[in-house]
Design a protein around this motif. Structure first.
Motif, short mmCIF file in Angstrom:
data_model
loop_
_atom_site.label_atom_id
_atom_site.label_comp_id
_atom_site.label_asym_id
_atom_site.label_seq_id
_atom_site.Cartn_x
_atom_site.Cartn_y
_atom_site.Cartn_z
N VAL A 306 0.83 -1.21 0.00
CA VAL A 306 0.00 0.00 0.00
C VAL A 306 0.86 1.26 0.00
O VAL A 306 0.54 2.24 -0.67
CB VAL A 306 -0.96 0.00 1.21
CG1 VAL A 306 -1.70 1.33 1.31
CG2 VAL A 306 -1.96 -1.14 1.08
N ARG A 307 1.96 1.24 0.74
CA ARG A 307 2.84 2.41 0.74
C ARG A 307 3.41 2.66 -0.65
O ARG A 307 3.50 3.80 -1.11
CB ARG A 307 3.97 2.21 1.75
CG ARG A 307 3.54 2.33 3.20
CD ARG A 307 4.74 2.45 4.14
NE ARG A 307 5.64 1.31 4.04
CZ ARG A 307 5.49 0.17 4.69
NH1 ARG A 307 4.43 -0.01 5.46
NH2 ARG A 307 6.37 -0.80 4.57
N GLN A 308 3.81 1.59 -1.32
CA GLN A 308 4.33 1.75 -2.68
C GLN A 308 3.25 2.31 -3.61
O GLN A 308 3.51 3.23 -4.40
CB GLN A 308 4.83 0.40 -3.18
CG GLN A 308 6.07 -0.10 -2.45
CD GLN A 308 6.37 -1.56 -2.72
OE1 GLN A 308 5.58 -2.28 -3.32
NE2 GLN A 308 7.53 -2.02 -2.28
N LEU A 309 2.05 1.79 -3.48
CA LEU A 309 0.95 2.27 -4.31
C LEU A 309 0.63 3.74 -4.02
O LEU A 309 0.42 4.54 -4.94
CB LEU A 309 -0.30 1.42 -4.06
CG LEU A 309 -0.28 -0.02 -4.60
CD1 LEU A 309 -1.46 -0.80 -4.05
CD2 LEU A 309 -0.30 -0.03 -6.12
N PHE A 310 0.64 4.11 -2.73
CA PHE A 310 0.27 5.47 -2.35
C PHE A 310 1.29 6.49 -2.84
O PHE A 310 0.93 7.49 -3.49
CB PHE A 310 0.12 5.56 -0.83
CG PHE A 310 -0.19 6.95 -0.34
CD1 PHE A 310 -1.50 7.41 -0.32
CD2 PHE A 310 0.82 7.81 0.07
CE1 PHE A 310 -1.80 8.69 0.11
CE2 PHE A 310 0.54 9.09 0.50
CZ PHE A 310 -0.78 9.54 0.52
N PHE A 311 2.54 6.28 -2.52
CA PHE A 311 3.54 7.29 -2.84
C PHE A 311 3.73 7.46 -4.36
O PHE A 311 3.81 8.58 -4.86
CB PHE A 311 4.88 6.94 -2.18
CG PHE A 311 4.88 7.15 -0.70
CD1 PHE A 311 4.78 8.43 -0.16
CD2 PHE A 311 4.98 6.08 0.17
CE1 PHE A 311 4.78 8.64 1.21
CE2 PHE A 311 4.98 6.28 1.55
CZ PHE A 311 4.87 7.55 2.06
N ILE A 312 3.79 6.36 -5.09
CA ILE A 312 3.95 6.46 -6.54
C ILE A 312 2.71 7.10 -7.16
O ILE A 312 2.82 7.98 -8.04
CB ILE A 312 4.19 5.07 -7.17
CG1 ILE A 312 5.50 4.47 -6.64
CG2 ILE A 312 4.24 5.18 -8.68
CD1 ILE A 312 6.73 5.27 -6.99
N SER A 313 1.52 6.71 -6.71
CA SER A 313 0.29 7.26 -7.28
C SER A 313 0.14 8.75 -6.97
O SER A 313 -0.36 9.51 -7.80
CB SER A 313 -0.93 6.50 -6.72
OG SER A 313 -0.89 5.15 -7.10
N PHE A 314 0.58 9.15 -5.78
CA PHE A 314 0.49 10.58 -5.43
C PHE A 314 1.39 11.41 -6.35
O PHE A 314 0.98 12.48 -6.84
CB PHE A 314 0.91 10.78 -3.97
CG PHE A 314 0.83 12.21 -3.52
CD1 PHE A 314 -0.39 12.76 -3.15
CD2 PHE A 314 1.97 13.00 -3.47
CE1 PHE A 314 -0.48 14.09 -2.73
CE2 PHE A 314 1.90 14.32 -3.07
CZ PHE A 314 0.67 14.88 -2.70
N PHE A 435 10.92 -1.19 5.71
CA PHE A 435 10.92 -2.20 4.67
C PHE A 435 10.85 -1.60 3.29
O PHE A 435 11.14 -2.24 2.32
CB PHE A 435 9.73 -3.17 4.85
CG PHE A 435 9.85 -4.00 6.09
CD1 PHE A 435 10.85 -4.94 6.20
CD2 PHE A 435 8.96 -3.82 7.15
CE1 PHE A 435 10.96 -5.71 7.35
CE2 PHE A 435 9.07 -4.58 8.29
CZ PHE A 435 10.08 -5.53 8.39
N SER A 436 10.40 -0.39 3.17
CA SER A 436 10.31 0.24 1.85
C SER A 436 10.09 1.74 2.02
O SER A 436 9.54 2.20 3.00
CB SER A 436 9.15 -0.35 1.05
OG SER A 436 7.91 -0.10 1.68
N PHE A 437 10.49 2.47 0.99
CA PHE A 437 10.35 3.90 0.95
C PHE A 437 10.83 4.55 2.24
O PHE A 437 10.11 5.30 2.88
CB PHE A 437 8.89 4.30 0.66
CG PHE A 437 8.54 4.06 -0.77
CD1 PHE A 437 7.86 2.92 -1.13
CD2 PHE A 437 8.93 4.94 -1.75
CE1 PHE A 437 7.54 2.68 -2.46
CE2 PHE A 437 8.62 4.70 -3.07
CZ PHE A 437 7.92 3.57 -3.42
#
Length: 437
Positions: A306-314, A435-437
């Protein structure tokens, strides 16, 4: 703990690799769509996009959910060293893909004849049927490669090879001053899928593991595979109908010119679908294991996705909103009039992308039938709104219908995720950001 960290590190690196190739592929896809929109009239471009979009829906449908079930079934087979079952699975669903594609082609031919009383001046969607079995096989092979962690084979052919092949063909047509039609363009797509499928199948070297496979084949449970995969197919079809129904109903209640304008907006926001595919493709093979290990493991894996989806999509949303008018102008001057529709669609797909993993969790935890509720309700709402909005508001009405439908689907899936899995599928889980970003 070390194994868990290693797995998280792999997932993050794999995501970056998949996302990079997918974004490059998206911009190449954007380039060939811009070229097509300038080489064709808005009506012809709309017909081509209708046919190409139909292939995207049909390639998943003809597999009857087999491509989605791979993420739950294959890891267990590979862990048990039952490679012969992997080959049997691929062969079984490829055969289904061919048979169902032939049936779809027959039905479309009958519909075309009943509509025109002659089989001339075909709509490109009729020719697009020939691409379906190859597109389906390519998708099944791609998912197999992801599970086997052969990411180069999984992403380069479709994400880079597909748009580059079309751009090459278009450049040849342009340099030779050959007139391009929507039917010719769809024939380029067909040739593309055939070529890529043959290449990937050869590289994957998919075959039986040995002569003992003949004796073991009697232990293959095709009915179990179908029962497991079939509900997944319905969830996907309903999700695809959310966007594709817009094109089909515009064809009926709007004009072909409006289809072309909507297709331009939809082509731009497809970057969100690219992001979804990149994250889900990497996360899904680990979902079944995480589900077996409990809510804590699911929450950790889901949080990373979800973090990957949120930050890239934003970031993507901000870029499109700021430069959207200029992006539409690439398709033609008149396309920039639909900037507001594009902004609404960006907002809609941002919401849908951040909550995208919810349905994947429901599917891979044995709750695919429950996931149907959210998808079906969203489609019904979307169709009802489209029937009202298209005659009155055209493309802008379509964009608003999609936004409302995605919000409703988010609400329903949130309730289902909390009830059956005990977590919120859109939660960022910021405490695990190491773990990411």
């Amino acid at each position: 703990m070390s194994n868990s960290n290693d797995e998280q590190a792999y997932l993050f690196k794999a995501f970056l690799f998949a996302l990079t190739l997918s974004i490059i592929g998206f911009f190449l896809t954007l380039c060939y769509n811009i070229a097509l929109s300038r080489m064709l009239t808005p009506e012809s471009y709309g017909n081509f996009k209708t046919a190409e979009t139909f292939v995207g829906l049909a390639q998943m449908t003809v597999l009857l959910g087999g491509n989605f079930a791979t993420f739950s079934i294959f890891p267990k087979l590979l862990k048990q060293n039952r490679d012969f079952m992997v080959w049997e699975y691929l062969r079984f669903y490829m055969l289904i893909g061919v048979i169902v594609s032939l049936c779809v082609g027959g039905v479309l031919t009958v519909i075309e004849y009943e509509d025109t009383k002659r089989l001339t001046d075909y709509h490109p969607i009729l020719f697009a049927v020939f691409a379906i079995p190859f597109a389906a096989a390519l998708r099944l092979l791609r998912d197999t490669a992801i599970i086997k962690k052969r990411l180069i084979i999984a992403y380069i052919p479709k994400q880079l090879g597909y748009p580059l092949f079309i751009l090459l063909a278009l450049s040849i047509f342009y340099s030779l001053h050959i007139e391009l039609t929507s039917n010719v363009a769809i024939f380029i797509v067909i040739s593309n899928y055939i070529f890529l499928t043959v290449i990937v199948f050869s590289i994957m070297n998919v075959k039986e593991s040995g002569p003992e496979s003949q004796q073991k084949r009697k232990y293959v449970f095709h009915r179990y595979w179908l029962n497991y995969a079939f509900p997944m197919m319905f969830v996907f079809v309903l999700n695809m109908l959310m966007s594709q129904m817009c094109i089909y109903l515009l064809e009926i209640f709007g004009s072909e010119g409006q289809i072309g304008y909507f297709a331009a907006c939809f082509t731009i926001v497809q970057i969100f679908i690219v992001v979804q595919s990149s994250v889900a493709g990497i996360i899904q093979p680990s979902m079944s294991t995480a589900y077996e290990n409990g809510v804590a493991q699911m929450s950790k894996l889901n949080g990373q996705g979800v973090r990957q989806l949120f930050f890239i999509s934003f970031i993507l949303s901000s870029i499109i909103v700021i430069f959207g008018e200029q992006l539409l102008t690439f398709f033609g001057k008149e396309y920039s009039d639909y900037y507001l529709s594009l902004v609404v669609m960006v907002f809609a797909y941002f919401i849908q992308t951040v909550s995208f993993l919810q349905q994947a969790w429901l599917r891979h935890s044995g709750h695919a039938k429950q996931a149907l509720y959210g998808a079906l309700s969203a489609v019904i709402i979307n169709i009802a709104l489209l029937l009202f909005s298209i005659p009155s508001y055209g493309v802008f009405g379509v964009a608003m219908s999609v936004l409302v439908s995605f919000v409703c689907m988010l609400f329903i899936n949130t309730i289902l995720m909390k009830k059956y899995l005990g977590l919120y599928g859109w939660a960022l889980h910021l405490k695990d950001m190491r773990f990411s970003f």
